[in-house]
Scaffold this motif. Structure first.
Motif, PDB file in Angstrom:
ATOM      1  N   ILE A   1       0.847  -1.204   0.000  1.00 32.07           N
ATOM      2  CA  ILE A   1       0.000   0.000   0.000  1.00 32.07           C
ATOM      3  C   ILE A   1       0.882   1.253   0.000  1.00 32.07           C
ATOM      4  O   ILE A   1       0.701   2.167  -0.805  1.00 32.07           O
ATOM      5  CB  ILE A   1      -0.950   0.015   1.223  1.00 32.07           C
ATOM      6  CG1 ILE A   1      -1.921  -1.172   1.166  1.00 32.07           C
ATOM      7  CG2 ILE A   1      -1.727   1.334   1.291  1.00 32.07           C
ATOM      8  CD1 ILE A   1      -2.647  -1.442   2.476  1.00 32.07           C
TER       9      ILE A   1
ATOM     10  N   GLY B   1      -5.087   5.699   3.980  1.00 30.00           N
ATOM     11  CA  GLY B   1      -4.301   5.584   5.200  1.00 30.00           C
ATOM     12  C   GLY B   1      -5.080   5.453   6.490  1.00 30.00           C
ATOM     13  O   GLY B   1      -4.507   5.116   7.517  1.00 30.00           O
ATOM     14  N   ASP B   2      -6.382   5.694   6.470  1.00 32.82           N
ATOM     15  CA  ASP B   2      -7.147   5.531   7.714  1.00 32.82           C
ATOM     16  C   ASP B   2      -8.174   4.412   7.510  1.00 32.82           C
ATOM     17  O   ASP B   2      -8.183   3.744   6.484  1.00 32.82           O
ATOM     18  CB  ASP B   2      -7.808   6.861   8.106  1.00 32.82           C
ATOM     19  CG  ASP B   2      -7.828   7.035   9.624  1.00 32.82           C
ATOM     20  OD1 ASP B   2      -8.397   6.165  10.313  1.00 32.82           O
ATOM     21  OD2 ASP B   2      -7.279   8.025  10.121  1.00 32.82           O
ATOM     22  N   ASP B   3      -9.044   4.193   8.488  1.00 31.38           N
ATOM     23  CA  ASP B   3     -10.030   3.122   8.340  1.00 31.38           C
ATOM     24  C   ASP B   3     -11.028   3.417   7.223  1.00 31.38           C
ATOM     25  O   ASP B   3     -11.548   2.510   6.598  1.00 31.38           O
ATOM     26  CB  ASP B   3     -10.759   2.891   9.673  1.00 31.38           C
ATOM     27  CG  ASP B   3      -9.806   2.320  10.706  1.00 31.38           C
ATOM     28  OD1 ASP B   3      -9.350   1.198  10.506  1.00 31.38           O
ATOM     29  OD2 ASP B   3      -9.488   3.030  11.674  1.00 31.38           O
TER      30      ASP B   3
ATOM     31  N   ASP C   1     -15.223  -0.633  10.039  1.00 34.89           N
ATOM     32  CA  ASP C   1     -14.373   0.506   9.668  1.00 34.89           C
ATOM     33  C   ASP C   1     -15.131   1.835   9.773  1.00 34.89           C
ATOM     34  O   ASP C   1     -14.524   2.870  10.055  1.00 34.89           O
ATOM     35  CB  ASP C   1     -13.815   0.332   8.248  1.00 34.89           C
ATOM     36  CG  ASP C   1     -12.602  -0.584   8.233  1.00 34.89           C
ATOM     37  OD1 ASP C   1     -11.764  -0.466   9.143  1.00 34.89           O
ATOM     38  OD2 ASP C   1     -12.509  -1.414   7.309  1.00 34.89           O
TER      39      ASP C   1
ATOM     40  N   ARG D   1      -6.829   7.857  12.928  1.00 37.22           N
ATOM     41  CA  ARG D   1      -5.720   7.115  13.536  1.00 37.22           C
ATOM     42  C   ARG D   1      -4.669   8.092  14.058  1.00 37.22           C
ATOM     43  O   ARG D   1      -3.965   7.789  15.019  1.00 37.22           O
ATOM     44  CB  ARG D   1      -5.080   6.180  12.504  1.00 37.22           C
ATOM     45  CG  ARG D   1      -6.004   5.041  12.070  1.00 37.22           C
ATOM     46  CD  ARG D   1      -5.323   4.163  11.029  1.00 37.22           C
ATOM     47  NE  ARG D   1      -6.209   3.095  10.586  1.00 37.22           N
ATOM     48  CZ  ARG D   1      -5.848   2.142   9.721  1.00 37.22           C
ATOM     49  NH1 ARG D   1      -4.635   2.137   9.206  1.00 37.22           N
ATOM     50  NH2 ARG D   1      -6.714   1.207   9.378  1.00 37.22           N
TER      51      ARG D   1
HETATM   52  P1  ADP Z   1      -8.456  -1.731   7.379  1.00 37.41           P
HETATM   53  O1  ADP Z   1      -7.782  -2.891   8.082  1.00 37.41           O
HETATM   54  O2  ADP Z   1      -8.947  -0.679   8.296  1.00 37.41           O
HETATM   55  O3  ADP Z   1      -9.505  -2.176   6.387  1.00 37.41           O
HETATM   56  P2  ADP Z   1      -6.205  -1.707   5.628  1.00 37.41           P
HETATM   57  O4  ADP Z   1      -5.085  -2.134   6.489  1.00 37.41           O
HETATM   58  O5  ADP Z   1      -6.853  -2.726   4.741  1.00 37.41           O
HETATM   59  O6  ADP Z   1      -7.321  -0.992   6.528  1.00 37.41           O
HETATM   60  O7  ADP Z   1      -5.734  -0.510   4.690  1.00 37.41           O
HETATM   61  C1  ADP Z   1      -4.964   0.553   5.198  1.00 37.41           C
HETATM   62  C2  ADP Z   1      -5.205   1.781   4.333  1.00 37.41           C
HETATM   63  O8  ADP Z   1      -4.741   1.553   2.990  1.00 37.41           O
HETATM   64  C3  ADP Z   1      -6.682   2.164   4.181  1.00 37.41           C
HETATM   65  O9  ADP Z   1      -6.772   3.558   4.185  1.00 37.41           O
HETATM   66  C4  ADP Z   1      -7.055   1.594   2.831  1.00 37.41           C
HETATM   67  O10 ADP Z   1      -8.090   2.345   2.236  1.00 37.41           O
HETATM   68  C5  ADP Z   1      -5.772   1.749   2.044  1.00 37.41           C
HETATM   69  N1  ADP Z   1      -5.599   0.738   0.968  1.00 37.41           N
HETATM   70  C6  ADP Z   1      -5.509  -0.599   1.114  1.00 37.41           C
HETATM   71  N2  ADP Z   1      -5.338  -1.213  -0.075  1.00 37.41           N
HETATM   72  C7  ADP Z   1      -5.341  -0.234  -1.020  1.00 37.41           C
HETATM   73  C8  ADP Z   1      -5.225  -0.198  -2.446  1.00 37.41           C
HETATM   74  N3  ADP Z   1      -5.063  -1.327  -3.139  1.00 37.41           N
HETATM   75  N4  ADP Z   1      -5.299   1.005  -3.050  1.00 37.41           N
HETATM   76  C9  ADP Z   1      -5.457   2.147  -2.364  1.00 37.41           C
HETATM   77  N5  ADP Z   1      -5.558   2.193  -1.014  1.00 37.41           N
HETATM   78  C10 ADP Z   1      -5.505   1.027  -0.344  1.00 37.41           C
END
Ligand code: ADP
Ligand code: MG
Length: 327
Positions: free
Chosen positions: A7, A31-33, A78, A150
């Motif tokens: 990511i 970057g956030d939930d 989330d 966060r």
């Molecule tokens: P959560 O566990 O809260 O669902 P993640 O750990 O899956 O969050 O994701 C962390 C952050 O990265 C979130 O803001 C999510 O939207 C972003 N993210 C995850 N995968 C992708 C992707 N393939 N493209 C863009 N943003 C992403």
């Protein structure tokens, strides 16, 4: 590479939010939930997507109504973490074949969950593929500048969780028959915790204006509290003996084992949040109104390595990182 490196390297924008992002209504990006998009002069829309894959997020042969319930509850978690109120969702569903009995049970479970969790289906996509997979995209309302992020935790803030930890990992062990239980009620409780986790929406709403930072615990406390620390540029110290545990499980599982699950198992879907000293009395007032519960587990400390120090865990075999898809 683990999912977080992926990511950060490929999907996180390299520059800070640009003026055109702001002009197009993006109030918070990757970057956030959830991301936040400006909806009206006093509301933001919180959006997030979660995917559940057969054999990874739920055992093959899981009852279809329960798969549907779990998928929606996990996605809404989330929204809870942002202090948002669930409104709408879309569902992208991939199936190996069109089994009408399976579909009838699945859609029954989905509609029941949507009613219980107060979130309406507004669209989706249906495709054929090798394994059952579901992506649920949730949207919820949050008052402007009220979302729980966060980032925002400060040195000296107290750290809390909303309920027992370790149930998610215990439930998975039970469903995969790695944990055998004499107590049938406990087995039923764990199955419910797995398939019908309760997203902490009421807690998230009550914590607006109280918590300095929040996250939902999906990958494990150490990993998820670590995300708060990284986003807030602080570290955390927690006490193993303060972790809230499900007492009946202690008759079946060694204390150290359950503590290990509480720290690095996933799937609990409780909130972890921080509260500044000056907001403690407001938190106590909310707790007295019995909107939700909270357990003090530690304190935010100045930044350092590791991000999360765990007191009283010397004898535990901890995976600091929680569940990772590409480990
Ligand atoms: P959560 O566990 O809260 O669902 P993640 O750990 O899956 O969050 O994701 C962390 C952050 O990265 C979130 O803001 C999510 O939207 C972003 N993210 C995850 N995968 C992708 C992707 N393939 N493209 C863009 N943003 C992403
Ligand atoms: Mg989350």
């Amino acid at each position: 590479m683990n999912e977080f490196n992926i990511i950060d390297t490929f999907f996180k924008p390299k520059a800070a939010q640009s003026e055109s992002d702001i002009a197009s209504g993006i109030r918070l990006g990757v970057g956030d939930d959830c991301a936040l998009i400006s909806k009206s002069s006093d509301l933001d829309l919180a959006v997030s997507v979660d995917t559940l894959i057969e054999g990874v997020h739920f055992p093959e042969s899981s009852p279809p109504d329960l798969i549907a319930h779990r998928a929606l509850a996990v996605a809404i978690s989330d929204l809870a973490a942002m202090g948002a109120e669930p409104r709408y969702f879309t569902l992208a569903l991939t199936l190996p074949h069109a089994d009408t009995d399976w579909l009838a049970a699945f859609s029954g479970g989905l509609h029941e969950a949507a009613t219980q969790l107060n979130c309406a289906i507004i669209g989706g996509d249906t495709t054929r593929g090798q394994n059952v997979s579901l992506s649920i995209h949730v949207m919820g309302d949050v008052a402007k500048d009220q979302a729980l992020l966060r980032s925002g935790a400060k040195v000296g803030d107290k750290i809390y969780v909303t309920g027992p930890l370790g149930d998610g990992a215990a439930a998975l062990a039970y469903l995969q028959k790695r944990l055998t239980l004499q107590d049938r009620d406990l087995g039923d409780y764990l199955s419910r915790r797995f398939y019908k986790p309760q997203p902490q929406v009421r807690a998230g709403l009550a914590l607006r204006g109280v918590a300095s930072a929040a996250i939902d615990i999906s990958d494990g406390l150490l990993a998820d509290l670590g995300h708060i620390c990284a986003a807030s540029d602080v570290a955390a110290r927690i006490e193993t003996k303060r972790l809230p545990l499900t007492q009946p499980l202690l008759a079946q599982v060694a204390l150290s084992h359950l503590q290990q699950w509480a720290l690095s198992g996933g799937d609990d879907y409780q909130l972890c949040f921080t509260v500044a000293k000056k907001r403690q009395s407001k938190l106590m007032q909310k707790l007295a109104e019995a909107e939700f519960s909270a357990h003090l587990i530690g304190e935010i400390i100045p930044p350092g390595d590791p991000l999360v120090i765990v007191d009283g865990a010397e004898d535990l075999n901890l995976k600091r990182s929680g569940y990772q898809h590409f480990a």
